[in-house]
Design an enzyme around this catalytic site. Structure first.
Site, mmCIF file in Angstrom:
data_model
loop_
_atom_site.group_PDB
_atom_site.id
_atom_site.type_symbol
_atom_site.label_atom_id
_atom_site.label_comp_id
_atom_site.label_asym_id
_atom_site.label_seq_id
_atom_site.Cartn_x
_atom_site.Cartn_y
_atom_site.Cartn_z
ATOM 1 N N LYS A 1 9.466 -5.803 2.291
ATOM 2 C CA LYS A 1 9.479 -6.800 1.207
ATOM 3 C C LYS A 1 10.592 -6.554 0.186
ATOM 4 C CE LYS A 1 4.593 -8.047 1.684
ATOM 5 N NZ LYS A 1 3.950 -7.078 2.572
ATOM 6 N N SER A 4 5.417 -2.515 4.650
ATOM 7 C CA SER A 4 5.743 -3.461 3.576
ATOM 8 C C SER A 4 6.972 -3.087 2.753
ATOM 9 C CB SER A 4 4.546 -3.634 2.644
ATOM 10 O OG SER A 4 3.562 -4.444 3.255
ATOM 11 N N SER A 33 1.963 -6.797 -2.809
ATOM 12 C CA SER A 33 2.357 -6.793 -1.401
ATOM 13 C C SER A 33 1.741 -7.951 -0.634
ATOM 14 C CB SER A 33 1.970 -5.465 -0.737
ATOM 15 O OG SER A 33 2.755 -5.221 0.404
#
Length: 392
Positions: free
Chosen positions: A66, A63, A118
């Site tokens: 992101k 993640s 997230s």
């Protein structure tokens, strides 16, 4: 033996009274390591990478993806736009902010859900809204990576899930991206937020999102950035902190002890590579009648200040740039490598008041990229082109 001892004693005395100059020994920063497979420490303002461990090895980033999703959305979307949750985004696997099918939320608020919790559902909804489709947004992500010189990165989705082969980047590349993103005020505000309340159209209570980044509560001065984990990528983390006007960021990939490693690397950077002002706005330039247009700061270890050299590149008096007030460019080098530039003006020039933004600095993250090699040259060529064509 006795003679050698007497010679040593005599030299010591002479050095003490100044007849023989004492040799200054540079104290190099001590070695440091981490439990990570890949790691990097970067000074955000200058972009100088202060520590790297397998920094150019592509790895899964989970993640941390992101970070790219957020900065591309911030730069290309309208933060006040309402983002509608599609069937594709609804119920997306993995971490989620539990958006409902058809639910609408401002892009700004959804970015908080993306970065604090997230949310993979938020990542997909944002990608569809800003990019027109997930594939369109992935294209934008990879184009941004190319622009930033992220030569060891490839993005296949906006969330960081292992689907479609997952996303890969290197710790150095992620450090470059993070340093770039942290200079965006909206991004910096989002990732430094510990808790966020957002209107919930489905219930009588608001969404309440707690930031998963524990560094915000456990390290003095921490102000970002993002956690990440998948079964294949393992624990990934990007953190940042600011002290005494200096902001540092750390990247670790596949690190079972990331919180402790980040704290140690941040302390290491602040202690051994403090940000130092190389030139101040308004400083006179030796041998010229001009003054420096912007303050330039750079992180330096002990003894490195002696390795800084300066050169002046003069602007063509017949150019548009000269007529607008530019007189030259002060180029700053360390070990013959260009690390920064700042414009030069006449004392009292109105252009001095327009130079309050941080000067772009050339460092490891941008070596070999279009930005570092050709940006200044292109600017000069364009100035000459405008001069010939009569523009301005």
């Amino acid at each position: 033996m006795k003679r050698n001892w007497l010679v040593t004693l005599l030299c010591s005395v002479l050095m003490m009274i100044g007849l023989i100059p004492m040799q200054i020994v540079e104290a190099a920063p001590p070695k440091i390591g981490t439990n990570a497979v890949g790691a990097a420490l970067i000074d955000v303002e200058s972009g100088r990478i202060l520590y790297s461990q397998q920094g150019d090895v592509p790895m899964r980033i989970a993640s941390l993806t992101k970070i790219m999703t957020a900065i591309v959305a911030i730069e290309n979307g309208n933060l006040d736009d309402k983002v509608k949750v599609s069937k594709t985004a609804f119920g997306k696997e993995g971490s989620s902010i539990y958006l409902k099918l058809g639910e609408e939320m401002t892009l700004h608020n959804m970015l908080y859900g993306l970065m604090l919790r997230s949310g993979n559902d938020a990542a997909t909804a944002i990608a569809e809204h800003v990019g027109g489709s997930v594939d369109g947004f992935i294209y934008m992500m990879n184009e941004k990576a190319k622009m930033l010189g992220m030569e060891h990165s490839n993005f296949n989705n906006p969330s960081g899930l292992d689907e479609n082969g997952g996303n890969q980047s290197s710790s150095n590349d992620m450090a470059k991206l993070t340093a770039y993103a942290l200079k965006n005020p909206t991004f910096q505000e989002i990732v430094s937020t510990k808790i966020k309340k957002v209107p919930n159209p489905n219930e009588s209570w608001d969404y309440t999102w707690l930031n998963k980044n524990k560094m915000l509560g456990m390290f003095d001065g921490a102000d970002g950035v993002k956690t990440g984990y998948t079964k294949l990528a393992k624990r990934c983390l990007v953190s940042s902190a600011t002290r005494n006007g200096q902001q540092l960021a750390v990247v670790t990939l596949n690190d079972p002890n990331d919180w402790a490693d980040h704290a140690r690397l941040l302390e290491y950077g602040f202690e051994y590579y403090p940000l130092q002002k190389l030139v101040l706005k308004g400083d006179a330039v030796p041998g010229q009648t001009w003054v420096v247009g912007r303050t330039v700061s750079y992180p330096l270890a002990e003894g490195e200040s002696t390795k800084i050299t300066k050169k002046v590149a003069v602007v063509n008096p017949d150019s548009t740039a000269y007529r607008l007030g530019d007189r030259g460019v002060l180029q700053l080098y360390m070990n013959d490598r260009l690390i920064s530039t700042t414009p030069l003006f006449e004392p009292g020039s109105t252009r001095l008041n327009q130079q309050d933004q941080s000067v772009f600095q050339f460092s490891e993250p941008y070596q070999g990229t279009w930005v570092s090699r050709y940006g200044l040259l292109l600017r000069m060529l364009l100035q000459e082109l405008f001069s010939v064509s009569g523009a301005g």
